[in-house]
Design an enzyme around this catalytic site. Structure first.
Site, PDB file in Angstrom:
ATOM      1  N   GLU A 162       0.816  -1.224   0.000  1.00  0.00           N
ATOM      2  CA  GLU A 162       0.000   0.000   0.000  1.00  0.00           C
ATOM      3  C   GLU A 162       0.853   1.279   0.000  1.00  0.00           C
ATOM      4  OE1 GLU A 162      -0.873  -2.704   2.116  1.00  0.00           O
ATOM      5  OE2 GLU A 162      -2.371  -3.261   0.621  1.00  0.00           O
ATOM      6  N   LEU A 201       9.965  -5.635   4.135  1.00  0.00           N
ATOM      7  CA  LEU A 201       9.518  -6.911   3.574  1.00  0.00           C
ATOM      8  C   LEU A 201      10.518  -7.976   3.985  1.00  0.00           C
ATOM      9  CD1 LEU A 201       8.520  -5.674   0.029  1.00  0.00           C
ATOM     10  CD2 LEU A 201       6.997  -6.900   1.586  1.00  0.00           C
ATOM     11  N   SER A 257       8.120 -18.205   3.137  1.00  0.00           N
ATOM     12  CA  SER A 257       8.269 -19.469   2.408  1.00  0.00           C
ATOM     13  C   SER A 257       7.483 -19.482   1.100  1.00  0.00           C
ATOM     14  CB  SER A 257       7.837 -20.623   3.307  1.00  0.00           C
ATOM     15  OG  SER A 257       6.558 -20.359   3.814  1.00  0.00           O
ATOM     16  N   HIS A 280       5.386 -14.287  -2.041  1.00  0.00           N
ATOM     17  CA  HIS A 280       4.886 -12.917  -1.872  1.00  0.00           C
ATOM     18  C   HIS A 280       6.001 -11.884  -1.894  1.00  0.00           C
ATOM     19  CE1 HIS A 280       6.252 -13.573   2.259  1.00  0.00           C
ATOM     20  NE2 HIS A 280       6.292 -12.269   2.345  1.00  0.00           N
TER      21      HIS A 280
HETATM   22  N1  RBF Z   1       3.789  -6.381   4.054  1.00  0.00           N
HETATM   23  C1  RBF Z   1       4.958  -5.894   4.491  1.00  0.00           C
HETATM   24  O1  RBF Z   1       5.126  -4.672   4.578  1.00  0.00           O
HETATM   25  N2  RBF Z   1       5.992  -6.739   4.830  1.00  0.00           N
HETATM   26  C2  RBF Z   1       5.888  -8.090   4.728  1.00  0.00           C
HETATM   27  O2  RBF Z   1       6.855  -8.790   5.051  1.00  0.00           O
HETATM   28  C3  RBF Z   1       4.659  -8.623   4.255  1.00  0.00           C
HETATM   29  N3  RBF Z   1       4.516  -9.958   4.105  1.00  0.00           N
HETATM   30  C4  RBF Z   1       3.342 -10.438   3.594  1.00  0.00           C
HETATM   31  C5  RBF Z   1       3.192 -11.816   3.390  1.00  0.00           C
HETATM   32  C6  RBF Z   1       2.031 -12.312   2.833  1.00  0.00           C
HETATM   33  C7  RBF Z   1       1.909 -13.796   2.594  1.00  0.00           C
HETATM   34  C8  RBF Z   1       0.983 -11.430   2.475  1.00  0.00           C
HETATM   35  C9  RBF Z   1      -0.289 -11.949   1.848  1.00  0.00           C
HETATM   36  C10 RBF Z   1       1.110 -10.087   2.692  1.00  0.00           C
HETATM   37  C11 RBF Z   1       2.285  -9.579   3.260  1.00  0.00           C
HETATM   38  N4  RBF Z   1       2.430  -8.216   3.485  1.00  0.00           N
HETATM   39  C12 RBF Z   1       3.611  -7.711   3.927  1.00  0.00           C
HETATM   40  C13 RBF Z   1       1.259  -7.292   3.360  1.00  0.00           C
HETATM   41  C14 RBF Z   1       1.108  -6.637   2.005  1.00  0.00           C
HETATM   42  O3  RBF Z   1       2.106  -5.648   1.825  1.00  0.00           O
HETATM   43  C15 RBF Z   1      -0.294  -5.967   1.925  1.00  0.00           C
HETATM   44  O4  RBF Z   1      -0.466  -5.071   2.981  1.00  0.00           O
HETATM   45  C16 RBF Z   1      -1.454  -6.962   1.969  1.00  0.00           C
HETATM   46  O5  RBF Z   1      -1.241  -7.997   1.032  1.00  0.00           O
HETATM   47  C17 RBF Z   1      -2.779  -6.254   1.671  1.00  0.00           C
HETATM   48  O6  RBF Z   1      -2.756  -5.661   0.381  1.00  0.00           O
END
Ligand code: RBF
Length: 162
Positions: free
Chosen positions: A63, A84, A88, A91
């Site tokens: 976002e 991030l 596993s 994503h």
């Molecule tokens: N958002 C992050 O900022 N850092 C992450 O490590 C992170 N890991 C995610 C892992 C998965 C499996 C999913 C589905 C989403 C993750 N997200 C992460 C959230 C992503 O950036 C976002 O907010 C959501 O997918 C909603 O659009």
């Protein structure tokens, strides 16, 4: 690693008259909080006034580009901060690549400097080190604060840039 980071700054940058936006994701909140605080401390050290800093949060790094656009008209420069961490599934690859590209596009769209504060780490420990949360770590948020002031001043000096 003394060679990592933004290096020796070419001159002094004064943030006194700048308006700065910080948009941060909330995933991996301990690391995020340290990075945001690192950026804030550096902004203030370089003269940015507290009342000229707007902080907005979004759920996750995906976002961030939308969050940046929400602040674009209100400030001179935006710092986008997200963490991030590779899991596993796939994503990590999809989100990190898509968000990086989109942030670059958003920067062109808003015609204002955007600072890339997205950590793309393989482990929690890597993220903590880059937020200054380990004994040998370094808070990259501080570098992003410095980069924000430098780029806002530089862009102001080049009014026909965009
Ligand atoms: N958002 C992050 O900022 N850092 C992450 O490590 C992170 N890991 C995610 C892992 C998965 C499996 C999913 C589905 C989403 C993750 N997200 C992460 C959230 C992503 O950036 C976002 O907010 C959501 O997918 C909603 O659009």
């Amino acid at each position: 690693m003394p060679w990592a980071g933004i290096g020796k700054v070419d001159r002094k940058y004064d943030g006194t008259n700048l308006r700065v936006g910080i948009v941060h994701a909330r995933w991996n909140s301990e690391v995020i909080e340290a990075l945001v605080n690192g950026a804030l401390d550096k902004l203030k050290e370089l003269g940015v006034k507290e009342h000229n800093i707007i902080i907005e949060s979004v759920p996750g790094s995906f976002e961030l580009p939308t969050g940046v656009r929400m602040l674009a008209n209100k400030v001179d420069v935006v710092i986008a901060i997200g963490v991030l961490i590779k899991g596993s599934t796939m994503h990590f690859e999809y989100i990190s690549e898509a968000v990086s590209h989109e942030l670059m596009k958003v920067q062109r769209f808003m015609r204002k400097p955007l600072i890339f504060g997205l950590l793309t780490c393989l482990t929690d420990e890597q993220a903590q080190a880059r937020a200054g949360l380990t004994s040998d770590g370094h808070n990259h948020g501080s570098d992003w604060g410095a980069a924000a002031v430098e780029m806002a001043v530089k862009v102001e000096e080049h009014p026909t840039l965009w």
